[in-house]
Scaffold this active site. Structure first.
Site, short mmCIF file in Angstrom:
data_model
loop_
_atom_site.label_atom_id
_atom_site.label_comp_id
_atom_site.label_asym_id
_atom_site.label_seq_id
_atom_site.Cartn_x
_atom_site.Cartn_y
_atom_site.Cartn_z
N HIS A 196 11.11 26.42 24.93
CA HIS A 196 12.42 25.93 24.49
C HIS A 196 12.89 26.62 23.21
O HIS A 196 14.03 27.09 23.13
CB HIS A 196 12.36 24.41 24.29
CG HIS A 196 13.64 23.80 23.82
ND1 HIS A 196 14.76 23.70 24.61
CD2 HIS A 196 13.98 23.26 22.62
CE1 HIS A 196 15.74 23.10 23.94
NE2 HIS A 196 15.29 22.84 22.71
N ASP B 126 11.82 16.97 15.99
CA ASP B 126 13.05 17.53 16.56
C ASP B 126 14.11 17.60 15.48
O ASP B 126 14.58 16.57 14.99
CB ASP B 126 13.50 16.62 17.73
CG ASP B 126 14.58 17.27 18.59
OD1 ASP B 126 15.21 18.23 18.14
OD2 ASP B 126 14.78 16.78 19.71
#
Ligand code: HEM
Ligand SMILES: [Cu+2]
Lengths: 400, 195
Positions: A310, A217
């Site tokens: 996403h 991330d």
């Protein structure tokens, strides 16, 4: 001579303690302590506090972080805020070097700088104070409400932000203790959100961190000290002028419903994100840094990276890095229903939150499949003033 | 502001007194000593590190720090002046019958060559009496140390709140004790709160 008054402290401690206190040898010089306490040198790395920009934004992720939101006392005005900023600046200057703060009650805890950074932000409430109205950047306001939001007041909004991060949890706890203690009378803590990454020794500095869904991330991010970073993150034109060299910050506390998420198969999880779990590569590539190809289709005509993924929803038609994401993971135990209380302290930094961040959040709120397993429960926005030089203080361009 | 801070302070004083007592502000750092001193004269041979002052509504406050004598001969601090008041005393804290009491230091503070003097709550300190207006957290107090040998030295002390150091003042019993911190008006606490 009247008899000496008996102080509350003497009563509390008794005479032995009172005598012992004075007999105790003084603490070692901080420099001596540092070398003694860190035999392998780990933890001695210090991030410079002074500079054009505040530290803690461009700084490679530290292992531990805490975001503290404070509300100003009712009577605090411009001059009072300046005094708090001077004290906080003094604390940060010393603590980030591994030196005790002035009047440090636990100087032994200060000797491992561990890349400590202290980053200060001003929320919208600061600009309701006399002398400061009219200085608020237009974009500094609570984000619009999104349908996915389940915001809790205990994690939402604040007048001041104190963002502390370090590779050592004791260093962090001590910096928090000193700086919050020094804010007494000026401001009260509304929330403190603690987060973490892998231990510094277990990861390469600057490597992309993993969140608690196991994903890499932070891949698509502006690289520190590039023109792109300057353009996306640091405010240059200065509207208002005092913010030149500063940035805007959003903190979203996003709970992960991991029990539900774990019911997915691995391919399903990767489809929801649009990237692989192991390498972090887009489903259309093989390396973490490969650009995703949103046009790529399977033979059956389906998108390789679905529109609801996403990264595709976040990239939108822009499909380029839009702001800095510098999240920490949180894990605060368990909810009454037995589900884990964990997720992401999603921190994003942008020169203009309204034009750079909000459109992305708006898109994600509408189409992101990840919303099925994530719930925003806190939200706050801040203007991060520029850094300062030795002799100056954070916020001086606004407050002096 | 200051009143509010005082109130907070008095509430936490019981909880932190034990920890603060032994350690408050008593570390020294000779490395940074030089850069933190604004020396009034080239020949100055004392350096002050970690200077700070106690935030106070009045009438008293105190200033602290680590004063190092880098010279080859003893230096005596005979008096001090501050921007916060016209009356300053050099104080020591002494123990008798288990009670800490502060009093004026006879002959001032003499620092041996290559030694340092720690000024700290509950120990030696520079007492600031009859302060003109409240010293608020974050304010700068300018402090000058007058020396028996050589030119005075001047430094700036940032005001901070502290819970440590509540010694009664043994001033020969001629005047009435007051409580310098209006936020700390606990009637069971008869000590002055002076650092
Ligand atoms: C718990 C919530 C979230 C999780 C687990 C999550 C996770 C991820 C992951 C794994 C990536 C791909 C790797 C990377 O580029 O870093 C990513 C990318 C991204 N995320 Fe999130 N994210 C979350 C919330 C958000 C939010 C709230 C926003 C903004 C409103 C956001 C914006 C982005 C952006 C802009 C990208 C890069 C997209 C690209 O251009 O490829 N994320 N996120
Ligand atoms: Cu005294």
């Amino acid at each position: 001579m009247r008899p000496p008054a008996v102080s509350r402290r003497s009563l509390l401690l008794g005479s032995a303690a009172a005598t012992a206190a004075v007999a105790l040898p003084h603490a070692q010089p901080a420099s001596a302590q540092s070398s003694a306490s860190a035999s392998n040198g780990a933890g001695q790395e210090a991030v410079p506090f002074h500079g054009l920009h505040q530290a803690g934004v461009e700084t490679p992720l530290q292992a531990h972080g805490v975001f503290i939101g404070l509300d100003l006392a009712r009577n605090v005005g411009k001059a009072d805020l300046a005094r708090l900023m001077k004290v906080w600046t003094g604390d940060a200057e010393r603590l980030t070097k591994g030196q005790p703060a002035l009047a440090d009650t636990e100087p032994e805890l200060a000797v491992v700088p561990a890349r400590l950074t202290a980053t200060i932000g001003f929320g919208p409430g600061v600009f309701q104070r006399s002398g400061l109205r009219g200085q608020k950047p237009d974009w500094l306001q609570p984000l619009p409400e999104f349908a996915i939001d389940r915001l809790k007041p205990e994690y939402t909004g604040a007048d001041l932000l104190l963002q502390l991060a370090a590779d050592d949890p004791i260093t962090l706890a001590h910096a928090q203790r000193m700086m919050i203690k020094d804010a007494a009378g000026f401001a009260q803590v509304r929330w403190a959100q603690r987060g973490f990454h892998r231990a510094a020794a277990h990861t390469e500095t600057g490597a992309t961190g993993r969140n608690l869904m196991g994903q890499l991330d932070g891949t698509v991010n502006p690289q520190p000290e590039t023109g792109q970073f300057d353009e996306l993150v640091w405010i240059s034109d200065g509207a208002p002028a005092w913010l030149a060299g500063g940035t805007g910050m959003v903190l979203r506390r996003i709970r992960m419903k991991l029990d539900d998420w774990d019911a997915l198969s691995r391919p399903e999880k990767e489809m929801a994100m649009g990237r692989r779990l192991d390498t972090g590569a887009p489903l259309t590539g093989s390396a973490e840094t490969d650009l995703p190809d949103f046009a790529a289709k399977h033979n059956n005509g389906f998108d390789v990276i679905p529109e609801t993924a996403h990264v595709r929803a976040a990239a939108g038609s822009v499909n380029r890095v839009q702001f800095l994401r510098r999240p920490f993971n949180y894990d605060d135990g368990f909810l009454p229903n037995g589900n884990p209380d964990l997720g992401l302290l999603f921190a994003a930094y942008a020169a203009n939150l309204e034009t750079q961040f909000t459109p992305v959040q708006r898109r994600l709120a509408k189409v992101d499949l990840l919303n099925l397993w994530t719930v925003p429960i806190g939200s706050a926005v801040f203007a991060i003033p520029p850094g300062c030089d030795s002799g100056g203080f954070i916020g001086e361009t606004l407050l002096s | 502001m200051a009143r509010k801070i005082g109130a907070t302070r008095s509430m936490i004083v019981v909880a932190v007194a034990a920890g603060a007592l032994a350690l408050a502000g008593c570390s020294s750092d000779t490395d940074t000593a030089a850069e933190e001193t604004t020396s009034a004269a080239e020949a100055a041979t004392l350096a002050v590190a970690e200077p700070w002052a106690k935030a106070s509504e009045g009438p008293m406050s105190a200033t602290f720090g680590v004063v190092t004598n880098d010279s080859d001969s003893a230096i005596t601090i005979v008096s001090a002046d501050t921007s916060a008041s016209d009356r300053t005393e050099l104080h020591e804290t002494v123990q008798s019958d288990g009670v800490s009491t502060m009093r004026e230091k006879d002959g001032g503070f003499t620092i041996a060559p290559q030694e340092s003097l720690t000024l700290e709550p509950g120990g030696n300190h520079i007492m600031i009496m009859d302060i003109k207006e409240p010293i608020e957290v974050g304010d700068d107090v300018t402090v000058t140390l007058n020396l028996a040998q050589g030119d005075p030295i001047t430094f700036t002390a940032q005001a901070k709140e502290t819970a440590a150091g509540e010694e009664p003042y043994d001033h020969g019993g001629d005047s009435k004790d007051g409580n310098m911190d209006q936020g700390n008006m606990d009637s069971s606490d008869e000590s002055m709160n002076m650092g």
